[in-house]
Design a protein around this motif. Structure first.
Motif, PDB file in Angstrom:
ATOM      1  N   LYS A  86       0.815  -1.218   0.000  1.00 32.39           N
ATOM      2  CA  LYS A  86       0.000   0.000   0.000  1.00 32.39           C
ATOM      3  C   LYS A  86       0.848   1.269   0.000  1.00 32.39           C
ATOM      4  N   GLU A  87       1.993   1.246   0.657  1.00 25.79           N
ATOM      5  CA  GLU A  87       2.840   2.433   0.718  1.00 25.79           C
ATOM      6  C   GLU A  87       3.356   2.817  -0.665  1.00 25.79           C
ATOM      7  N   LEU A  88       3.859   1.792  -1.405  1.00 28.79           N
ATOM      8  CA  LEU A  88       4.335   2.057  -2.758  1.00 28.79           C
ATOM      9  C   LEU A  88       3.181   2.473  -3.661  1.00 28.79           C
ATOM     10  N   ARG A  89       2.048   1.855  -3.458  1.00 25.70           N
ATOM     11  CA  ARG A  89       0.872   2.195  -4.265  1.00 25.70           C
ATOM     12  C   ARG A  89       0.511   3.667  -4.095  1.00 25.70           C
ATOM     13  N   GLY A  90       0.536   4.138  -2.869  1.00 26.44           N
ATOM     14  CA  GLY A  90       0.211   5.536  -2.607  1.00 26.44           C
ATOM     15  C   GLY A  90       1.236   6.484  -3.201  1.00 26.44           C
ATOM     16  N   ALA A  91       2.515   6.071  -3.127  1.00 28.88           N
ATOM     17  CA  ALA A  91       3.579   6.946  -3.584  1.00 28.88           C
ATOM     18  C   ALA A  91       3.690   6.998  -5.103  1.00 28.88           C
ATOM     19  N   PHE A  92       3.553   5.854  -5.760  1.00 28.89           N
ATOM     20  CA  PHE A  92       3.830   5.787  -7.194  1.00 28.89           C
ATOM     21  C   PHE A  92       2.595   5.555  -8.068  1.00 28.89           C
ATOM     22  N   PHE A  93       1.494   5.322  -7.494  1.00 26.10           N
ATOM     23  CA  PHE A  93       0.326   4.980  -8.294  1.00 26.10           C
ATOM     24  C   PHE A  93      -0.750   6.057  -8.189  1.00 26.10           C
ATOM     25  N   ASN A  94      -1.359   6.150  -7.016  1.00 23.87           N
ATOM     26  CA  ASN A  94      -2.460   7.094  -6.862  1.00 23.87           C
ATOM     27  C   ASN A  94      -2.017   8.551  -6.899  1.00 23.87           C
ATOM     28  N   MET A  95      -0.760   8.833  -6.506  1.00 19.39           N
ATOM     29  CA  MET A  95      -0.300  10.211  -6.440  1.00 19.39           C
ATOM     30  C   MET A  95       0.251  10.707  -7.782  1.00 19.39           C
ATOM     31  N   ALA A  96       0.335   9.841  -8.777  1.00 17.87           N
ATOM     32  CA  ALA A  96       0.894  10.228 -10.071  1.00 17.87           C
ATOM     33  C   ALA A  96      -0.042  11.194 -10.808  1.00 17.87           C
ATOM     34  N   TYR A  97       0.565  12.112 -11.571  1.00 17.72           N
ATOM     35  CA  TYR A  97      -0.231  13.025 -12.395  1.00 17.72           C
ATOM     36  C   TYR A  97      -0.816  12.328 -13.606  1.00 17.72           C
ATOM     37  N   SER A  98      -0.107  11.317 -14.115  1.00 15.00           N
ATOM     38  CA  SER A  98      -0.532  10.631 -15.330  1.00 15.00           C
ATOM     39  C   SER A  98      -1.424   9.438 -15.000  1.00 15.00           C
ATOM     40  N   PRO A  99      -2.345   9.082 -15.895  1.00 20.19           N
ATOM     41  CA  PRO A  99      -3.214   7.922 -15.682  1.00 20.19           C
ATOM     42  C   PRO A  99      -2.424   6.605 -15.705  1.00 20.19           C
ATOM     43  N   PHE A 100      -2.694   5.716 -14.715  1.00 21.75           N
ATOM     44  CA  PHE A 100      -2.098   4.391 -14.654  1.00 21.75           C
ATOM     45  C   PHE A 100      -3.212   3.373 -14.462  1.00 21.75           C
ATOM     46  N   VAL A 101      -3.061   2.191 -15.107  1.00 19.09           N
ATOM     47  CA  VAL A 101      -3.986   1.079 -14.887  1.00 19.09           C
ATOM     48  C   VAL A 101      -3.183  -0.213 -14.779  1.00 19.09           C
ATOM     49  N   ILE A 102      -3.788  -1.216 -14.135  1.00 18.15           N
ATOM     50  CA  ILE A 102      -3.151  -2.527 -14.014  1.00 18.15           C
ATOM     51  C   ILE A 102      -4.174  -3.586 -14.409  1.00 18.15           C
ATOM     52  N   LEU A 103      -3.719  -4.561 -15.248  1.00 19.86           N
ATOM     53  CA  LEU A 103      -4.585  -5.633 -15.723  1.00 19.86           C
ATOM     54  C   LEU A 103      -3.973  -6.983 -15.358  1.00 19.86           C
ATOM     55  N   ASN A 104      -4.835  -8.015 -15.272  1.00 18.87           N
ATOM     56  CA  ASN A 104      -4.321  -9.363 -14.990  1.00 18.87           C
ATOM     57  C   ASN A 104      -4.012 -10.089 -16.302  1.00 18.87           C
ATOM     58  N   LYS A 105      -3.685 -11.378 -16.215  1.00 23.34           N
ATOM     59  CA  LYS A 105      -3.263 -12.133 -17.398  1.00 23.34           C
ATOM     60  C   LYS A 105      -4.367 -12.246 -18.444  1.00 23.34           C
ATOM     61  N   ASP A 106      -5.634 -12.082 -18.023  1.00 23.95           N
ATOM     62  CA  ASP A 106      -6.747 -12.128 -18.974  1.00 23.95           C
ATOM     63  C   ASP A 106      -7.084 -10.736 -19.516  1.00 23.95           C
ATOM     64  N   LEU A 107      -6.274  -9.771 -19.139  1.00 25.70           N
ATOM     65  CA  LEU A 107      -6.440  -8.385 -19.512  1.00 25.70           C
ATOM     66  C   LEU A 107      -7.730  -7.784 -18.973  1.00 25.70           C
ATOM     67  N   ASN A 108      -8.063  -8.204 -17.727  1.00 32.86           N
ATOM     68  CA  ASN A 108      -9.142  -7.574 -16.977  1.00 32.86           C
ATOM     69  C   ASN A 108      -8.523  -6.515 -16.059  1.00 32.86           C
ATOM     70  N   PHE A 109      -9.177  -5.399 -15.920  1.00 29.03           N
ATOM     71  CA  PHE A 109      -8.658  -4.329 -15.075  1.00 29.03           C
ATOM     72  C   PHE A 109      -8.781  -4.706 -13.593  1.00 29.03           C
ATOM     73  N   VAL A 110      -7.657  -4.556 -12.876  1.00 29.79           N
ATOM     74  CA  VAL A 110      -7.676  -4.851 -11.439  1.00 29.79           C
ATOM     75  C   VAL A 110      -7.426  -3.588 -10.609  1.00 29.79           C
ATOM     76  N   ASP A 111      -6.912  -2.531 -11.247  1.00 24.21           N
ATOM     77  CA  ASP A 111      -6.739  -1.285 -10.507  1.00 24.21           C
ATOM     78  C   ASP A 111      -6.601  -0.117 -11.480  1.00 24.21           C
ATOM     79  N   ILE A 112      -6.924   1.072 -10.985  1.00 24.36           N
ATOM     80  CA  ILE A 112      -6.840   2.304 -11.774  1.00 24.36           C
ATOM     81  C   ILE A 112      -6.563   3.435 -10.805  1.00 24.36           C
ATOM     82  N   ASN A 113      -5.677   4.337 -11.168  1.00 23.59           N
ATOM     83  CA  ASN A 113      -5.367   5.420 -10.238  1.00 23.59           C
ATOM     84  C   ASN A 113      -6.326   6.597 -10.425  1.00 23.59           C
ATOM     85  N   GLN A 114      -6.231   7.561  -9.506  1.00 23.66           N
ATOM     86  CA  GLN A 114      -7.171   8.669  -9.490  1.00 23.66           C
ATOM     87  C   GLN A 114      -7.038   9.550 -10.731  1.00 23.66           C
TER      88      GLN A 114
END
Length: 363
Positions: free
Chosen positions: A10-38
């Motif tokens: 969660k610490e890294l997620r807050g620092a590098f994911f949700n706080m980023a200015y640019s859009p980020f997403v993460i998908l699993n092996k089936d290319l389903n979305f598992v996370d998206i930043n603000q």
């Protein structure tokens, strides 16, 4: 969000994911979305719950027939990142465009994006503006060509009847057809006719020069050009005992159009000789120098000079003259100015009555 292989806490997620200015997403092996930043949620105006768990094809159905879908899956197999310059995302508010970088993160596929919608729109507008500007420029060139052709035809056609008038006046004079009382008026008419013929001849020369000069560039030796100009004016130079001093040590040559350079130096040197001060020996200094990487040509004399407050439009205007006690039409400096500025150069002048004139040309 759950941890990914124990590395995505969660610490890294807050620092590098949700706080980023640019859009980020993460998908699993089936290319389903598992996370998206603000930033991504703000950009595409979507709720997290409407996004998580859905497949990439739900938002980009055209990818099913596109090799890019398989390329994303290959990243998970090979671990090699890939990037795409411009990807469109259709929303209710319009089309968004992104640059995308896809990379492997644990067992998941990460995607970092950069919103380039404004940039691409600006580029499209600039392209459209460039096309419009080119159209306007082409039209201006065509109009300018038409005006030059009209000027040439008008000047040429007017010259013939004026020459005839001048000839008829000479015939009247030779036949003694003018009374003594009418002679002063007759002579003035002759002068006016001659002036008009001379001006039309000069105008034709200017138009011809501007339309026939080619763009051929070659290495020109200043000393050789000045020697040629001096040979043309050798009689005047000897009679007036004019001294011409040259200094081309710092810039002996220039890449320029030969005919234009000959015309420039011819006009400046002949003017310096023509408008010399009769009360002192005429001296003309011609030199070249390099100033901030640009070649500068200076032609300076100790002649009659003119009022230093004279505006440039009068100095370099067509048919404008600083002195009227010698014959001339006021064409030379106009042609010189036109050739220099048309080649991207600059010409300036400093002068003072009875002290001389200095022309400086920056190429």
């Amino acid at each position: 969000m759950a941890k990914i292989d124990g590395e995505y806490d969660k610490e890294l997620r807050g620092a590098f994911f949700n706080m980023a200015y640019s859009p980020f997403v993460i998908l699993n092996k089936d290319l389903n979305f598992v996370d998206i930043n603000q930033a991504a949620l703000n950009t595409i105006k979507i709720k997290r719950e409407d996004f998580i768990g859905r497949n990439l094809l739900d938002f980009f159905p055209y990818l099913k027939e596109n090799e890019r879908y398989q390329l994303y899956k290959n990243v998970l197999v090979t671990g090699k990142s890939i990037g795409f310059d411009e990807v469109s995302f259709h929303t209710d508010n319009g089309v968004l465009k992104f640059m995308i970088k896809a990379f492997k993160i644990g067992d998941y596929l990460g995607m970092s994006t950069l919103d380039v919608t404004s940039l691409t729109n600006t580029i499209d507008q600039l392209k459209a503006a460039k096309i419009n500007l080119q159209t306007v420029n082409d039209n201006l060139k065509r109009k300018n060509q038409e005006l030059e052709e009209f000027s040439y035809v008008a000047a040429h056609d007017l010259r013939s009847p004026l020459t005839n008038i001048h000839s008829l006046l000479d015939m009247l004079q030779s036949d003694n057809s003018i009374s003594e009382k009418g002679m002063p008026v007759f002579e003035k008419v002759q002068q006016v006719a001659k002036q008009m013929c001379d001006k039309l001849r000069a105008l034709n020369s200017v138009i011809a020069l501007k339309t026939t000069l080619d763009d051929k560039i070659e290495i020109i030796n200043f000393s050789a050009i000045v020697s040629k100009v001096k040979s043309i004016h050798i009689e005047e130079i000897v009679q007036t005992r004019t001294i011409i001093k040259e200094d081309f040590v710092h810039a002996p040559t220039i890449d320029y159009n030969l005919k234009q350079m000959e015309s420039i130096l011819q006009n400046l040197i002949s003017n310096a000789i023509k408008y010399r001060n009769p009360n002192r020996k005429s001296v003309i200094f011609i030199k070249t120098s390099l100033v901030q990487g640009k070649l500068v040509l200076t032609v300076k004399d100790n002649g009659l000079g003119f009022d230093k407050t004279t505006p440039p439009e009068k100095i370099f205007g067509l048919f404008k003259r600083m002195h009227t006690h010698v014959e001339g039409l006021g064409v030379g400096l106009y042609v010189t100015h036109s050739m220099i500025t048309n080649n991207g150069g600059e010409i300036s002048v400093k002068s003072e009555l009875n002290k001389g004139t200095e022309f400086k040309i920056i190429f």
